[in-house]
Write an enzyme that holds these catalytic residues in place. Structure first.
Site: not given
Ligand SMILES: Nc1ncnc2c1ncn2[C@@H]1O[C@H](COP(=O)(O)OP(=O)(O)OP(=O)(O)O)[C@@H](O)[C@H]1O
Ligand SMILES: [Mg+2]
Length: 314
Positions: A15, A29, A224, A250, A252, A256, A280, A284
Site C-alpha cells: 500500500d 498533482l 464479525s 479507520s 481498514v 485481520d 473482537v 475493535s
Molecule cells: N465501527 C466499529 N466499531 C467498533 N469495532 C469495530 C468496528 N468495525 C469493526 N470493528 C471490530 O472489528 C471486527 C471485524 O470487523 P468487520 O466485521 O468489519 O470485519 P470485516 O468485514 O471482515 O472487515 P475487513 O474489511 O477488515 O475484512 C468486529 O468484530 C469488531 O470487533
C-alpha cells in the site's frame, strides 16, 4: 509445545500512501513523500500477531522489484517469513488522501497471474513445516490460483493434524467449507453467500451459522458484525460478543486483527469463547488507529478486560 501458526497470503500488496491538497483531473498533482506498507490478508494477520507479542510464519507469493520491497518491509517488522518467488511482480495499491476534504481515495491494482508451479510451492512449503498447530489462510486469490486451493490446504492440514482457519469470500470460501475447515470468520455478507442469501440480518446469524455447520465441514463460525461485535456459533453453543464504544478512526484491517487475536489466543490454549472475545478486542482496537494501522496491545488489553465481562449466550 505444538503452538506454531502459519499464515498464507496468495494476493499480497504494497500500500503506497500519499496526500495531495486537492484532486484535480488532467493536472500534474504534487503529492507528499509516499509511505509504503505491506498488506494482504495473511500478512496482516502475521503483523498483528507480532504486535500481540506472538509469533507466526508468513508464507506468501512475491515477485519482481516490488516483491523485494515487500519482503524488506515485512522483514523490518521482525516477522518470520517464507516468500515464494513469482514471475509476476507483487501488486501495488495507491491510497491518496485529499487534504482539503480529508477523504481517502483507494486505487486497488490487480495482481499478475500466478503459475501452477508457484502456488504448488506454497503447498510444499506448508507440508515441510513441522509441529504446525494452526494454518490461517486469509484474503482473496490472485488470478491463476485455483478456487479449490483451500481444499488442497484442508487435506494438508488434516495430514499434519493442524487446524485450518479461513477468512475469504465467495467461491474460495465455499470450496474451503466443502473440503473441511476448523473455523471461519465471515462478515454478514460472506455468511449470507454461504447459505445462498443476498442479505442476512443480525437476528438470522445464529441460524445461518448452524446451517453452515450442519451442511458443510466446518466446526466453528465466528461472524464479525463491525461495531456490533461478533457471534460465535458451534454445534452446541451460540455466543454474542458485544464491543464497548470506541473512537473509530479507520476500520481498514479490523478483520485481520480480529483473526490474529482469535488464532493467537487459541494457540495459547485459551478456550474458544475467550479467544473469540480476544479477537473482537483486537478488531475493535484496530479501528482506533488511522489508515491501515493494526491493533496496539495496550488498547487490546483494555478492551478485552471490558468485553470478557459482557459476553452472553443467546
Ligand atoms: N465501527 C466499529 N466499531 C467498533 N469495532 C469495530 C468496528 N468495525 C469493526 N470493528 C471490530 O472489528 C471486527 C471485524 O470487523 P468487520 O466485521 O468489519 O470485519 P470485516 O468485514 O471482515 O472487515 P475487513 O474489511 O477488515 O475484512 C468486529 O468484530 C469488531 O470487533
Ligand atoms: Mg474480512
Amino acid at each position: 509445545m505444538r503452538d506454531k501458526i502459519i499464515t498464507l497470503t496468495f494476493n499480497p500488496a504494497i500500500d503506497k500512501s500519499a496526500s495531495v491538497p486537492l484532486l484535480i483531473p488532467e493536472k500534474k498533482l504534487n503529492c507528499t513523500i509516499p509511505t509504503y506498507e505491506p498488506g494482504g490478508g495473511g500478512i496482516n494477520v502475521s503483523r498483528a500477531i507480532r504486535r500481540l507479542e506472538g509469533s507466526s510464519t508468513a508464507i506468501y507469493l512475491a515477485g519482481g522489484y516490488t516483491g523485494r520491497i515487500f519482503t524488506k518491509l515485512i522483514s523490518a517488522e521482525g516477522l518470520d517469513i517464507l516468500p515464494i518467488k513469482t514471475r509476476g511482480s507483487t501488486r501495488e495499491n495507491v491510497v491518496i488522501k485529499e487534504m482539503q476534504s480529508n477523504l481517502q481515495y483507494r486505487f486497488g491494482m490487480p495482481g499478475e497471474k500466478v503459475y501452477p508451479r508457484e502456488w504448488q510451492k506454497c503447498l510444499t512449503a506448508i507440508e515441510q513445516i513441522k509441529d504446525v498447530a494452526y494454518i490461517v489462510a486469509s484474503g482473496s486469490l490472485q488470478s491463476g490460483v485455483p478456487p479449490d486451493i483451500f481444499g488442497k490446504i484442508s487435506e494438508i492440514a488434516r495430514s499434519k493434524n493442524a487446524r485450518l482457519i479461513v477468512d475469504t469470500s465467495a467461491e474460495p470460501l465455499r470450496r474451503a467449507v466443502e473440503a473441511g475447515v476448523y473455523l471461519i470468520k465471515p462478515n454478514l455478507k460472506e455468511l449470507a453467500s454461504l447459505v445462498n442469501k443476498d442479505f442476512l440480518s443480525i437476528d438470522q446469524v445464529a441460524d445461518a451459522s448452524k446451517e453452515v455447520i450442519r451442511k458443510f465441514k466446518c466446526e466453528i463460525v465466528i461472524t464479525s458484525l463491525g461495531p456490533e461485535g461478533a457471534i460465535l456459533v458451534t454445534k452446541d453453543t451460540t455466543f454474542k460478543i458485544t464491543v464497548p464504544n470506541v473512537r473509530v478512526q479507520s476500520t481498514v484491517g479490523a478483520g485481520d486483527s480480529m483473526l490474529a487475536g482469535i488464532v493467537l489466543s487459541l494457540a495459547r490454549k485459551k478456550n474458544l469463547i475467550a479467544s473469540a472475545q480476544y479477537g473482537v478486542a483486537c478488531g475493535s482496537a484496530a479501528t482506533m488507529n488511522p489508515g491501515t494501522e493494526l491493533c496496539h496491545l495496550k488498547d487490546v488489553n483494555l478492551l478485552y478486560s471490558i468485553i470478557s465481562k459482557n459476553a452472553s449466550s443467546i
